[in-house]
Structure formats: C-alpha cells, structure tokens
Enzyme design. Sequence first.
Site, PDB file in Angstrom:
ATOM      1  N   HIS A 328       0.856  -1.198   0.000  1.00 26.78           N
ATOM      2  CA  HIS A 328       0.000   0.000   0.000  1.00 26.78           C
ATOM      3  C   HIS A 328       0.888   1.242   0.000  1.00 26.78           C
ATOM      4  O   HIS A 328       1.801   1.333   0.813  1.00 26.78           O
ATOM      5  CB  HIS A 328      -0.854   0.072   1.262  1.00 26.78           C
ATOM      6  CG  HIS A 328      -1.697  -1.131   1.503  1.00 26.78           C
ATOM      7  ND1 HIS A 328      -1.342  -2.115   2.397  1.00 26.78           N
ATOM      8  CD2 HIS A 328      -2.891  -1.514   0.982  1.00 26.78           C
ATOM      9  CE1 HIS A 328      -2.287  -3.056   2.418  1.00 26.78           C
ATOM     10  NE2 HIS A 328      -3.230  -2.723   1.565  1.00 26.78           N
ATOM     11  N   ASP A 361      -9.368  -0.804   1.893  1.00 34.82           N
ATOM     12  CA  ASP A 361      -9.605  -2.113   2.504  1.00 34.82           C
ATOM     13  C   ASP A 361     -11.061  -2.536   2.382  1.00 34.82           C
ATOM     14  O   ASP A 361     -11.371  -3.725   2.414  1.00 34.82           O
ATOM     15  CB  ASP A 361      -9.241  -2.070   3.998  1.00 34.82           C
ATOM     16  CG  ASP A 361      -7.751  -2.237   4.212  1.00 34.82           C
ATOM     17  OD1 ASP A 361      -7.083  -2.732   3.298  1.00 34.82           O
ATOM     18  OD2 ASP A 361      -7.262  -1.861   5.295  1.00 34.82           O
ATOM     19  N   HIS A 420       8.033 -32.225 -36.820  1.00 35.10           N
ATOM     20  CA  HIS A 420       7.545 -30.842 -36.876  1.00 35.10           C
ATOM     21  C   HIS A 420       7.641 -30.326 -38.309  1.00 35.10           C
ATOM     22  O   HIS A 420       6.684 -29.781 -38.869  1.00 35.10           O
ATOM     23  CB  HIS A 420       8.386 -29.931 -35.974  1.00 35.10           C
ATOM     24  CG  HIS A 420       8.054 -30.021 -34.516  1.00 35.10           C
ATOM     25  ND1 HIS A 420       8.259 -31.152 -33.776  1.00 35.10           N
ATOM     26  CD2 HIS A 420       7.542 -29.091 -33.663  1.00 35.10           C
ATOM     27  CE1 HIS A 420       7.888 -30.919 -32.518  1.00 35.10           C
ATOM     28  NE2 HIS A 420       7.447 -29.679 -32.429  1.00 35.10           N
TER      29      HIS A 420
END
Lengths: 433, 433
Positions: A328, A361, A420
Amino acid sequence: MPVFLNTTSPEFETAFQTLLSAKREDSPDVDAVVAQIIADVRARGDAAVIELTAKFDRLELTSDTLAFSAAEIAEAVAKVSDVDRHALELAADRIRSYHEKQMPDDLQWTDEAGATLGWRWSAVSAAGLYVPGGLASYPSSVLMNAIPAKVAGVERLAIAVPTPDGVVNPVVLLAAQLSGVDTIYRIGGAQAIAALAYGTESITPVDKITGPGNAFVAAAKRRVFGKVGIDMIAGPSEILVIADSDNDPNWIALDLLSQAEHDESAQSILITDDAAFGQAVAQAVEKRLKTLQRRAIAGASWRDFGAIITVRDLDEATTLSNRIAPEHLELCVADPVALSAKTIHAGAIFLGQYTPEAIGDYVGGPNHVLPTARSARFSSGLSVMDFLKRTTLSQMTPEALRAIGPAAEQLARSESLEAHGLSVTARLKRLNG
Amino acid sequence: MPVFLNTTSPEFETAFQTLLSAKREDSPDVDAVVAQIIADVRARGDAAVIELTAKFDRLELTSDTLAFSAAEIAEAVAKVSDVDRHALELAADRIRSYHEKQMPDDLQWTDEAGATLGWRWSAVSAAGLYVPGGLASYPSSVLMNAIPAKVAGVERLAIAVPTPDGVVNPVVLLAAQLSGVDTIYRIGGAQAIAALAYGTESITPVDKITGPGNAFVAAAKRRVFGKVGIDMIAGPSEILVIADSDNDPNWIALDLLSQAEHDESAQSILITDDAAFGQAVAQAVEKRLKTLQRRAIAGASWRDFGAIITVRDLDEATTLSNRIAPEHLELCVADPVALSAKTIHAGAIFLGQYTPEAIGDYVGGPNHVLPTARSARFSSGLSVMDFLKRTTLSQMTPEALRAIGPAAEQLARSESLEAHGLSVTARLKRLNG
C-alpha cells in the site's frame, strides 16, 4: 521505538538495506507436516478431513455437515444487523463495479500473410476461496476474493472457512451470500486446501484456490500449485506513507497504525521531507498507542518494524518507494498525481489526504488482496484476471502456410525436430504440387 | 500400440478417466537436493555457482566468464547460416507483432460518489529466462520467452543456458541477440535459478524467472516463487487433434508425431467421429515411426501415452476436449470456427487442416509456452502479461469520503480494526465539523 533514518546521513544506505531485507515473518517449517496432511486427504478423503478438523478445530463433523446447510446460513445471516448489512452491500456494489471494468477483450485479426490470429478469454470453471478463521476472519476478504471470481464468470464458487469450536462469524456468511458463493465448508488449514485441490467424497475439487491463510495454508498452496492455480503466497501486510508537512500528524499516525494493528509482523513506514513533521507523527503514534484496542499488536509491529525516513525532497521519496515496492502506498502530498506517475512498483496507490488506506480495505472498489514483501516488483493484486485464462487462436489459409511455412520447416530442421518440419512439408507439397 | 477408445463402449468412462489421470512424468524427488543448492548459492555466491557448474556441466568458469562476452557471442552468431537467420528473423517479427497486441490499457474514471479510480500497468524491471541445454536447447523458446518480455518493456533481460562440456548452440545466441537479451550466463540447473533469484557477486538478481527446465529447475522455481515471480511449472507437452474423415491420415499422423517426438512423456491424442479414419491414422503413424529420426522417443510416447478416441459426433469431441483441457488443440474439421467457439479449456487452438501445430511452435505468432497437464483449466500461455504488473489507483475527494466513508467505519467496527475506522473518522470529523 521505530527506526529513524535520514537520507543525508552517511549510514543511510546501510540502514535502508537492513530495513529492506528485514525478515518480518517467523515462517515455521511446516512443509513436512503439510505434505503428510495432503497425502492423508488424498488417500482417505472425507475421513481424513473430518479427523483433522476434530483435532485442530475441536469440531466434530460428518460428511453431511462438512458444508453449512442453507438453513444454517439463513439462520446466521438473519443475525446480522442492518447497519452491517448495508455497509457490506455498499462495499460489494463498489467492488463489483470496479472489477467489471477489468474484464479484458477478446481479439481477432487477419495479418498480411493471410493468417487469422487472436485470443479468447474464458473463466475458470470452479474456484475455492480460503477464509481464515478466528481473529483474521474478515468479511471484507470474502467480498474481495469472491466478487472478482463471479465477475469473471466462474460457475461454481466454494469457500473454506474453519470454525474453531464451531464458532462462526455471521457477517462472513452474509458476505459469501452477497457475492454469490455456492458452498461454504467449515474446514480449514492444509486439509481444506488439499480437499479443494484434490476433492473428497463430499467435496468437489476446484481449479483455482485463492485467499490468505497461515503458514500451513501457505505451504499447502505452494504444494498444490500446478494441480490447481493459486493466487499468491501472501506475507504480512505493509504500508508506506509519503507525506509532506501540510498534513495532520494524527491522520498519518492513524494510517500507519491501521496497518500495524493487523499483525505483529506488519510494517508501517513514513517518508517525509520534513524531519519535524516526522517527529510529530511519531508522537501522535505513541499517544494513540496508549488507548488503541489492539495496542499490543500495533505496538509490537511499530516498535519492531516501523520506520520514519526523512528525505531531501519528494523525488528522493519516490526513489526509495520504488525500491521498497510497497503493498500500500499513500501519497499525502500537494500533487499526489505527479508523484503517482513516478511510481513504478506498488500494489495500490492512495492519492491525497482524503484517501486513507482503510477506504481501500473496504469500500474504494479496488481489491485489497495485494502483493506483499516487495513482490509488487513482479506481481499484481487480485483481479478478474486471476479467474480467467486465455486461449490463443491461429488459422492459416493455404496462402498463409505458403508464406510462412518454409521458415517453420527451417527452424524445425535447425532444432532436429523432423516430424515438426514434415507436418508442414506434407501440406506444402500438396499446395505446391 | 496406443489405446483405442470408443464412446459407445460401456467401459469408455473408466478408460477415459484412466487416460486423464495417467501420470506421465517420473518426477524424481529432487527437492532436498535443490534446497541445498539454493542455500549454497545464497551463502557462497559465485564460488558455489562455479563449483556446481564444474560438477554438473564439466565446465570450468570464473566470475569473469560466467557470462558470454560480446566477442564470444559475435563469433558464435557469425557461424549461423543465412537460412537459419532469416527463418529466425521471420519468426521473431511475427511473435513480436502478435505480442504487441496484448499490451493492456491503463484506465481511470471518476464515479458517482466523486471517487477517481483506475489502474496502471508497468513492466517488471528485470527478467531472467531459463533455456535448457543439450537436446532441448531450442532457439524458438528463446524468442517465445524474450520477445514478450521486451514488448512489455522489461529493461534488463538475462538468459541462463547451461553449456555442458562448453558446447553451445550458436542459434540460441542469435535468438537471444535478436530478441534484445542483455546478458547470457552459461550456467544451468537449480544453481542458475538460485543465482537469478538471489544474485551473486557477478550476477545481478532479477524479479521474474520464466522458461522450461528439468526436474531440478522446476523444483528450484517452485522454491524461489515469492522471492521472484515465475511463469509456471511446465510438464511434458501434449496435443489433441480433433479430425473428421475428410483429412489426409498422413498429415494427422505427422501432427501427432510432432508432439510425440519432443519427449517420451509427451502425449498425442486423436479424437475422430470415424473409426476407420482413426485406424488409417494409426497405420500412418506406425509407418512413419519406421523411419523417423527420433523414432525411439516418438515411438515410446505414442506407445505409452497415445490414444485414438472414436466419438459419435463432434459435439461429443468438444465435451471430451474440455475435460482434457489440452495444451495444443488442432481442429481439422469442416467448420473449425464453430468447434473452437465451444472450446472452454485449451492453451492454444489451431484451426483447420492448414494449421499444423508446428506452425504455432515457430512462426504463427502466438506463444508456444503453454499450460500443460490439464492446467489450461486455470492458466494461460506466456504473454506480455507475465512481464507486467498492475498498480491500482484511488483518490477520494472530501465529498467522496463523506459518501462512502461511513460504510468503511462500520465495516472496520465489525472487523474490530479500530485504527482502520479512526483513520476515516478523523477525516470525516474535520469535513463535517
């Protein structure tokens, strides 16, 4: 006493490094115990969960009572006062509105080669939210975890909340109801995480587990990561306030204490460009600590991990703030927008003196589940993204394959992956033949 | 022989469950060894990394030679053929274009209460990419990890690639150069992950580590998760092809083999609505396995984990596909877009018969680092998002605080967090007084 630092001191850098690297959490090594609990739940299902709940929570359950019944929830919820309900509804509405804006867009386009490319987002099918029991059983955390999941489109939402001795917080159940939770299990600890990840006879497994918890819960989440998704391994909370002298020291003191009162391992730091203001805040904290309900916890946190740092100017404050990467960050300065723009690493920023962190909060809208312990350097707070996943899309036309296929053949050759290459070659042969 | 299943069989559900839960990877429990290696690197830095590299890679390094010098890179890169270089450049360009579209937007708005809310994205400052050595040292993986990081804006990008016996793949170094990598360390294993996470005298720590690796690398990533961010714990690769009978069995066989040739633990599954077509593909696979270079690996994978499932119709194919949540999903059907729209869980979808999965491995544009082992239920392939984090923003005006502050006070009261409530109360008092 918190530590007082000043950037003009020759010892500053060493002291700041010490502050940065302070280990605030005594994480006991519970990994071996947790591994055993998970293995037990996987092997014995309900029986293991029931035994462990009797042992740790002193609560006797059966397969039929692992989850709260609708009647039990209704009865508990009826006890919640109207003021609590209205406050919770306002919070839920604001959190929902904020998180709805986070929904990302699908995209699809066709490029010059003729390839159609893009992606599509879809929700996790089922999520489980852990809610700690006892002291840290916060209804607001239920909203913060469950609402983003529902906004993302999660179909099935379960909560695990331990109820030691059978004691339950009715407001937690109301928060679950308001956020659209489907099932509430009265189980906790590593056994709850294991049951949500692997399922038992009575507990359907989920795909993603979020929510805070103690050391056992954290270790269990780390262990089941991969089998299910998890949000993060959360540590103790922290706040950094940058304030100039044009603030009420009492307001700033309360902001620092609102973090400190969470947990003895929480950390509150003030950075100011006015040493006298810093002293005034320190005095206001001490005064308030004489009467605060949770003064034992807040006092220990402030004494052990609190800090007041005096800087030459606010640019220096930003530099330090980016090194701290706080969970915060409060910007109580004349031009908070300018300071915010220079902030690179922070979980959440609260701009201006009328935005105390406590607003975030509960009712601000943004999520309060945020990256702790400097992890804002590489991670974000909880959001709808935690409950979504992206599927990439590609579609080649024959022309597109002709245009880019040869490069794929070449790279496959260079990586010695013959099949591939052949899977492209076979198609090009038909197209070119 | 792969397993043949048919949804019309009464034993189907049991057999499908067995297929879903097959443990394909022998993950040796290397956690204790890895914990020791990490502790050693944290304690002794360069010295530990150098010793472990001598031990595991038979390569003597010094602090000065942990990283390739610019001259060494230039010398190696000069050896790369023009065809390889051009193929790599085409791939890099396409991967860059795709990932540039993934950059998310910042957002900010003011709501009815007068609160200004939003978020801002910023890049991780430094990332480390792990590139396996030896057989699985793929230049394409360097592009797939490094380009999203650069697009996201990561400032410093390091690679760790072990070079056992000093042998290095020049194309890997070229791929690193093309994608803007700053430093290439010739170290690997858990010691490389530890060095990237914690730093040593010569290795600057990073904030995020991505890239595939063996069991030691995976265990180390799990352990440093939290100290740094990680992408995912990758398992062996897998493909699911849904094909109707209007396909060349040889093409589909090659697509299945292009996954099988990666790894003996890879898995290739075909779902078709035509049993005879399924048999034709199985025969084409067997025939190709007689000559394929990597027939030992591909054969083992196909024999142990391959499956051909016959379904009643394509809707049933989608239902099974969503239960499998495949890493790669190829839709070789008349209307691949319709089938794609019904797909909820898949890492990447390849639409139509001209989009073999190998295109996506190299030059399609989307990332080839994708969620394995059914984790597409809850996670996404690598993207720019892995190198970004979000900071949430809130700014209250006095009016906004008056409007929503009382609800925050009430919730703080209900959670017994007095300082939280007081930090709002103190401000409201001034505003209302």
